[in-house]
Design a protein around this motif. Structure first.
Motif, mmCIF file in Angstrom:
data_model
loop_
_atom_site.group_PDB
_atom_site.id
_atom_site.type_symbol
_atom_site.label_atom_id
_atom_site.label_comp_id
_atom_site.label_asym_id
_atom_site.label_seq_id
_atom_site.Cartn_x
_atom_site.Cartn_y
_atom_site.Cartn_z
ATOM 1 N N ASN A 167 0.831 -1.206 0.000
ATOM 2 C CA ASN A 167 0.000 0.000 0.000
ATOM 3 C C ASN A 167 0.866 1.257 0.000
ATOM 4 O O ASN A 167 2.024 1.231 0.415
ATOM 5 C CB ASN A 167 -0.992 -0.027 1.174
ATOM 6 C CG ASN A 167 -0.357 0.300 2.511
ATOM 7 O OD1 ASN A 167 0.036 1.425 2.778
ATOM 8 N ND2 ASN A 167 -0.271 -0.710 3.380
ATOM 9 N N ASP A 168 0.306 2.339 -0.473
ATOM 10 C CA ASP A 168 1.083 3.557 -0.741
ATOM 11 C C ASP A 168 1.794 4.122 0.482
ATOM 12 O O ASP A 168 2.831 4.780 0.356
ATOM 13 C CB ASP A 168 0.175 4.637 -1.335
ATOM 14 C CG ASP A 168 -0.056 4.454 -2.825
ATOM 15 O OD1 ASP A 168 0.637 3.613 -3.425
ATOM 16 O OD2 ASP A 168 -0.933 5.143 -3.387
ATOM 17 N N GLU A 169 1.258 3.918 1.673
ATOM 18 C CA GLU A 169 1.893 4.486 2.853
ATOM 19 C C GLU A 169 3.103 3.690 3.325
ATOM 20 O O GLU A 169 3.947 4.207 4.054
ATOM 21 C CB GLU A 169 0.887 4.582 4.010
ATOM 22 C CG GLU A 169 -0.072 5.742 3.854
ATOM 23 C CD GLU A 169 -0.970 5.929 5.063
ATOM 24 O OE1 GLU A 169 -1.924 6.705 4.937
ATOM 25 O OE2 GLU A 169 -0.741 5.328 6.124
ATOM 26 N N LEU A 170 3.181 2.447 2.915
ATOM 27 C CA LEU A 170 4.293 1.600 3.363
ATOM 28 C C LEU A 170 5.617 2.099 2.800
ATOM 29 O O LEU A 170 5.746 2.323 1.598
ATOM 30 C CB LEU A 170 4.076 0.158 2.912
ATOM 31 C CG LEU A 170 3.212 -0.741 3.786
ATOM 32 C CD1 LEU A 170 3.191 -2.144 3.188
ATOM 33 C CD2 LEU A 170 3.732 -0.806 5.216
ATOM 34 N N ILE A 171 6.586 2.223 3.673
ATOM 35 C CA ILE A 171 7.946 2.562 3.268
ATOM 36 C C ILE A 171 8.852 1.339 3.395
ATOM 37 O O ILE A 171 9.665 1.062 2.508
ATOM 38 C CB ILE A 171 8.490 3.732 4.118
ATOM 39 C CG1 ILE A 171 7.692 5.013 3.806
ATOM 40 C CG2 ILE A 171 9.975 3.940 3.869
ATOM 41 C CD1 ILE A 171 8.065 6.183 4.694
ATOM 42 N N PHE A 172 8.690 0.611 4.482
ATOM 43 C CA PHE A 172 9.478 -0.606 4.687
ATOM 44 C C PHE A 172 8.659 -1.566 5.526
ATOM 45 O O PHE A 172 8.133 -1.204 6.581
ATOM 46 C CB PHE A 172 10.798 -0.287 5.390
ATOM 47 C CG PHE A 172 11.692 -1.480 5.588
ATOM 48 C CD1 PHE A 172 12.367 -2.041 4.510
ATOM 49 C CD2 PHE A 172 11.859 -2.047 6.843
ATOM 50 C CE1 PHE A 172 13.183 -3.151 4.689
ATOM 51 C CE2 PHE A 172 12.677 -3.144 7.032
ATOM 52 C CZ PHE A 172 13.347 -3.698 5.944
ATOM 53 N N SER A 173 8.554 -2.804 5.058
ATOM 54 C CA SER A 173 7.710 -3.795 5.717
ATOM 55 C C SER A 173 8.507 -4.634 6.710
ATOM 56 O O SER A 173 9.596 -5.115 6.400
ATOM 57 C CB SER A 173 7.078 -4.718 4.663
ATOM 58 O OG SER A 173 6.234 -5.667 5.266
ATOM 59 N N LYS A 174 7.934 -4.791 7.897
ATOM 60 C CA LYS A 174 8.553 -5.616 8.923
ATOM 61 C C LYS A 174 7.455 -6.101 9.855
ATOM 62 O O LYS A 174 6.471 -5.394 10.099
ATOM 63 C CB LYS A 174 9.600 -4.817 9.705
ATOM 64 C CG LYS A 174 10.655 -5.665 10.388
ATOM 65 C CD LYS A 174 11.880 -4.834 10.758
ATOM 66 C CE LYS A 174 13.054 -5.768 11.048
ATOM 67 N NZ LYS A 174 14.273 -5.032 11.368
ATOM 68 N N SER A 175 7.621 -7.313 10.387
ATOM 69 C CA SER A 175 6.615 -7.903 11.273
ATOM 70 C C SER A 175 7.219 -8.178 12.643
ATOM 71 O O SER A 175 8.397 -8.521 12.765
ATOM 72 C CB SER A 175 6.094 -9.224 10.703
ATOM 73 O OG SER A 175 5.475 -9.035 9.456
ATOM 74 N N ALA A 176 6.373 -8.057 13.680
ATOM 75 C CA ALA A 176 6.778 -8.504 15.011
ATOM 76 C C ALA A 176 6.609 -10.012 15.095
ATOM 77 O O ALA A 176 5.945 -10.637 14.269
ATOM 78 C CB ALA A 176 5.947 -7.804 16.079
#
Length: 466
Positions: free
Chosen positions: A272-281
């Motif tokens: 999605n457009d707001e995502l800059i970098f994806s990471k999960s807990a």
């Protein structure tokens, strides 16, 4: 530094990943001896290691479990927690792990192990006009990943940053070599940050500017967003604003929540457009989306206006009136989002403006974000009314409230409580379980998680005060 089982696991992870990735390419397996499989040598192989989301884009989640955004539905459900760590984090117990291994410690160090191996391997690849751009990007990626992992370790396992004591406060052991048999003492927090900033500043030079469709890969914009977050947590607000500006000058996109599916279990996409970098807990029962163990704290739910779309985009309302989390902001699996996004950067910008007594500008930035969360189909009398403030103190309160509502379930609440209490906010956390009232006072040493027992036993490093 890691115990032998974790060392073996890390090596096996690399081996398995490379085997899986190249399993259908007979020429690779025929030409490469087994030692080369364990030690990737080509640029493509190093990039493949960094592309492993389950290693490079997973981090600890103790802050999510420990914060005050949720409650267990019952004492019995709390007692049924699948690990002692999860149960103890909820009540801020002194003995957090009860001898259990901690992925909150091991996951970031596995990321660092991979990054160090990539950085060392890249030194052996000759730079040419053909591979220079890609090599730079892979190197910047590894530096970014290492810096991010060290920052996460500091956030969990070291006391909050204080410029007057950082040179003496114990941080975490620094590993910059790919060796697996090196035991290191705890560095100071100041030394940890020196490495973090050096890595990020170098990464900013090497990485491409804009996020790609593969949001698990960093960009220059991601570096700026992370630097902005780090300086905010360090309470260095002018620098936090500077990097927020650098980020938004290059990438300034917000989602209009009116365009999202309000009834979907996964309202957000992986790019999605707001995502800059994806990471999960980390995967934990109490932090997985839609679980039946916990509900969102009623006092937090009460802060959302009925026309605030975050109420239906973030949560599912149950028949008893309680609310549970939907799938994460990055559309990946069931677990909390722990990455970087433009909404967070907007909130940092707005907070920094409020702190330098620019209330009108602070509200301008805040309104640009919040109006995107408002139901545009509202009747005229319920249309969005822009937030207004005439002084910095009031503006700051408004920003912090929106920050809590916007960044829910991302680990920010725990870090915010720590930094705000350092400034005298006096936030006290309380929970009653099995008839016992548990209280976490401002600036308590229990805001700093203990280092796992097996790590202390193997390396002999200093334990945190609890």
């Amino acid at each position: 530094m890691k115990n032998m089982m974790k060392i073996i696991k890390s090596i096996c992870n690399i081996f398995c990943f490379v085997i899986i990735f190249f399993g259908c390419q007979k020429t690779f397996l025929e030409k490469k001896p087994s030692q080369a499989i364990l030690q990737p040598t080509t640029l493509e192989e190093f990039q493949s290691l960094l592309d492993n989301y389950d290693v490079m884009n997973i981090t600890g989640g103790l802050g999510v479990v420990s914060a005050d955004d949720h409650l267990y539905y019952s004492d019995a459900l709390w007692l049924s927690s699948r690990t002692a760590t999860e149960r103890n984090a909820y009540i801020w117990a002194k003995d957090l792990f009860e001898g259990e291994n901690s992925e909150d410690w091991n996951k970031p160090y596995t990321t660092i192990f991979y990054a160090n191996n990539v950085l060392a391997g890249l030194e052996r690849i000759p730079v040419t006009s053909i591979n220079k751009s890609r090599l730079n990007n892979v190197k910047g990626w590894a530096l970014f990943s290492r810096a991010y992992a060290y920052f996460e370790l500091l956030s969990h396992f070291s006391v909050p940053f204080d410029a007057s004591t950082a040179s003496n406060d114990p941080g975490v052991p620094i590993r910059i070599n790919p060796s697996i048999d090196e035991l290191m003492p705890r560095a100071s927090i100041e030394q940890n940050y020196e490495l973090i900033f050096a890595d990020l500043h170098q990464a900013a030079v090497l990485l491409d500017v804009l996020p790609t469709l593969q949001r698990n890969r960093p960009s220059k914009v991601a570096v700026y967003a992370l630097l902005s977050r780090i300086h905010l947590n360090r309470r260095e607000y002018p620098k936090a604003e500077l990097y927020a500006d650098s980020c938004l000058m290059n990438y300034d996109k917000l989602l209009d929540y009116n365009t999202l599916n309000k009834t979907a279990a996964t309202p957000f996409s992986v790019s999605n457009d707001e995502l800059i970098f994806s990471k999960s807990a980390l995967n934990r029962g109490a932090t997985s989306a839609g679980n039946t163990l916990i509900k969102i704290a009623p006092n937090l739910i009460s802060e959302y206006h009925p026309n605030d779309l975050r109420l239906v985009i973030f949560f599912n309302r149950q028949t008893d009136g309680s609310y549970r989390m939907k799938r994460a902001y990055h559309g990946y699996g069931l677990y909390p989002f722990a990455g970087l996004a433009t909404d967070e950067v907007y909130l940092i910008k707005s907070e920094c403006l409020a702190r330098r007594n620019q209330p009108v500008m602070a509200m301008e930035w805040l309104n640009r974000l919040v109006i995107k969360r408002w139901n545009s189909a509202s009747i005229p009398s319920q249309a969005y009314t822009p937030l207004f403030s005439s002084n910095g103190e009031d503006a700051l309160e408004k920003v912090l409230l929106e920050r809590r509502k916007e960044l829910v379930w991302r680990g920010h609440r725990w870090e915010d409580i720590k930094r705000l209490n350092k400034e005298g906010k006096n936030i006290i956390l309380e929970r009653t379980v099995n008839g016992i009232l548990y209280t976490l006072l401002p600036n308590s040493p229990r805001y700093t998680f203990p280092i796992p027992d097996n790590e202390i036993w193997m390396s002999g490093i200093q334990q945190n005060i609890r």
